[in-house]
Design a protein around this motif. Sequence first.
Motif, short mmCIF file in Angstrom:
data_model
loop_
_atom_site.label_atom_id
_atom_site.label_comp_id
_atom_site.label_asym_id
_atom_site.label_seq_id
_atom_site.Cartn_x
_atom_site.Cartn_y
_atom_site.Cartn_z
N HIS A 156 9.29 17.30 22.70
CA HIS A 156 10.48 16.65 23.39
C HIS A 156 11.15 17.38 24.57
O HIS A 156 12.18 16.96 25.12
N ILE A 157 10.33 18.55 24.74
CA ILE A 157 11.06 19.56 25.90
C ILE A 157 10.07 19.48 27.09
O ILE A 157 8.99 19.37 27.12
N PRO B 45 10.66 8.75 28.40
CA PRO B 45 11.02 8.27 27.14
C PRO B 45 10.55 9.58 26.12
O PRO B 45 9.34 10.14 26.38
N GLY B 46 11.23 10.08 25.23
CA GLY B 46 10.77 11.05 24.50
C GLY B 46 11.32 12.30 24.97
O GLY B 46 11.25 13.27 24.08
N ILE B 47 11.63 12.64 25.99
CA ILE B 47 12.18 13.67 26.60
C ILE B 47 13.39 14.00 26.31
O ILE B 47 14.27 13.15 26.83
N GLU C 204 18.48 15.83 34.49
CA GLU C 204 19.15 14.58 34.05
C GLU C 204 17.96 13.43 34.40
O GLU C 204 17.90 12.58 33.56
N VAL C 205 17.57 13.46 35.67
CA VAL C 205 16.65 12.41 36.27
C VAL C 205 15.37 12.53 35.26
O VAL C 205 14.92 11.42 34.99
N ILE C 206 14.80 13.64 34.82
CA ILE C 206 13.54 13.76 33.89
C ILE C 206 13.92 13.26 32.82
O ILE C 206 13.18 12.42 32.22
N VAL C 207 15.07 13.58 32.13
CA VAL C 207 15.72 13.00 30.78
C VAL C 207 15.60 11.42 30.76
O VAL C 207 15.13 10.61 30.04
N ASP C 208 16.23 10.85 31.95
CA ASP C 208 16.31 9.40 32.24
C ASP C 208 15.09 8.66 32.18
O ASP C 208 14.68 7.58 31.65
N LYS C 209 13.93 9.49 33.04
CA LYS C 209 12.89 8.78 33.53
C LYS C 209 11.62 8.94 32.67
O LYS C 209 10.36 8.37 32.72
#
Length: 431
Positions: free
Chosen positions: A149-150, A175-177, A168-173
């Motif tokens: 999940h990292i 799924p699963g991160i 934040e953008v990477i978390v948003d874009k």
Amino acid sequence: MSDQELPTPDPGLYKAPSAVRGMTCLNREAFAQTITVPVIRIPKTAIHKITKCLKKVALQRPGLKRVINEHGDEEESEHKLLLLDPTRVTSSDDFSGEEAAALKASNVPQEVTRHELTLTYHNLKTEEILRAVLPEGQDVTSGFSRVGHIAHLNLRDHQLPYRKLIGEVIVDKNPGITCVVNKTNTIDSTYRNFQMEVLAGENNMVTKVRENGVHYEFDFSQVYWNPRLSTEHDRVVSTFNRGDVILDVFAGVGPFAVPAARRGCTVLANDLNPQSHRWLKHNCQLNKVNPKVTTFNMDGREFIRGPVRERLPALLAGDATVHFVMNLPALALEFLDAFKGLLVPELNKETSGKLCLPKVHCYGFSKEDDPQKDVVMRASANLGFELEGRCSVHMVRNVAPNKEMMCVSFTLPSEVLYSTNTGKRQRTLHI
């Protein structure tokens, strides 16, 4: 408005508004933008067939429907609108012969009109957002290594002021991160882990991964794990046969040891890092191979000249093939001197021709123009034996510009194993 009167669309319609340039605190609403895109009007009865035929020129955006109602959210009509990609279609003349034939066969007028569309942050790709935010002309890196999940980043200096936004953008874009981290220094010389900063998401470093059908769990902040080595792990383990004995000098959390045990090998696995040793034992239990694996928490040289030395005569006298795996590319080549005089010469005389000499798979980094020649030369120097022509070298991966990770494999020469000139170092490298 006729087809000919329509203005030529701007290929840059998909870029976020220039007002977001330099943003360091993510404001998702600021990316909203109304644009005009080409559309084609299609009867509801033909929409499925035509959508399939026009797949190459249809608009593809994250979270955006390609087919919309002709009158928005009002009462449905007998027609739908298919959104088209303005970089591929600007007029009816831009359809291919095959596409035009499909339209004609379904009695769909080959007429392109325009439709106003609101693009939001959710319709933009990661690279588009970062390219709009970061200073113009500077590199945009949206790639990362995924470890469960990292998401693990290696940001450059010019990206650091934007690191929280990037996270934040990477978390948003993706799924699963749920956690994004950035490496803040080089790998620790003792335990092969590195300091990291949590940029976004939950501060949970204990993760689960699956590699080559094997499950692993570990604390990513305390141990070394590189998902880019999956192919290499599989390549080496595939050379092992059931009944072989694997001596893993720098085992980490078990990417060689665990699959080797699952393959039917007996494994002695060592790592100096107490956390790596802890998770190595955990992963052996997780994959139900702990009866096949004996673990050690020692310095690599002490492991070779202690537990391995004690067991090696009996191992070599058996039918099993013995493999040493030495995956610590920053320093493993320097540990090859531990093999000098590992066994007493008298044993060689007594069992001459009966012992099957062990194979060694040792990793190293090289910045030389000829990395293969370099690692062979360094391996030979540490062994005190010329390996040229007696080994194979595999290029594992490019680590950085002008830096290659190599694996040199060879049969350990009896001249080294039974040498009377040990040439011991004056210090122990705690790796």
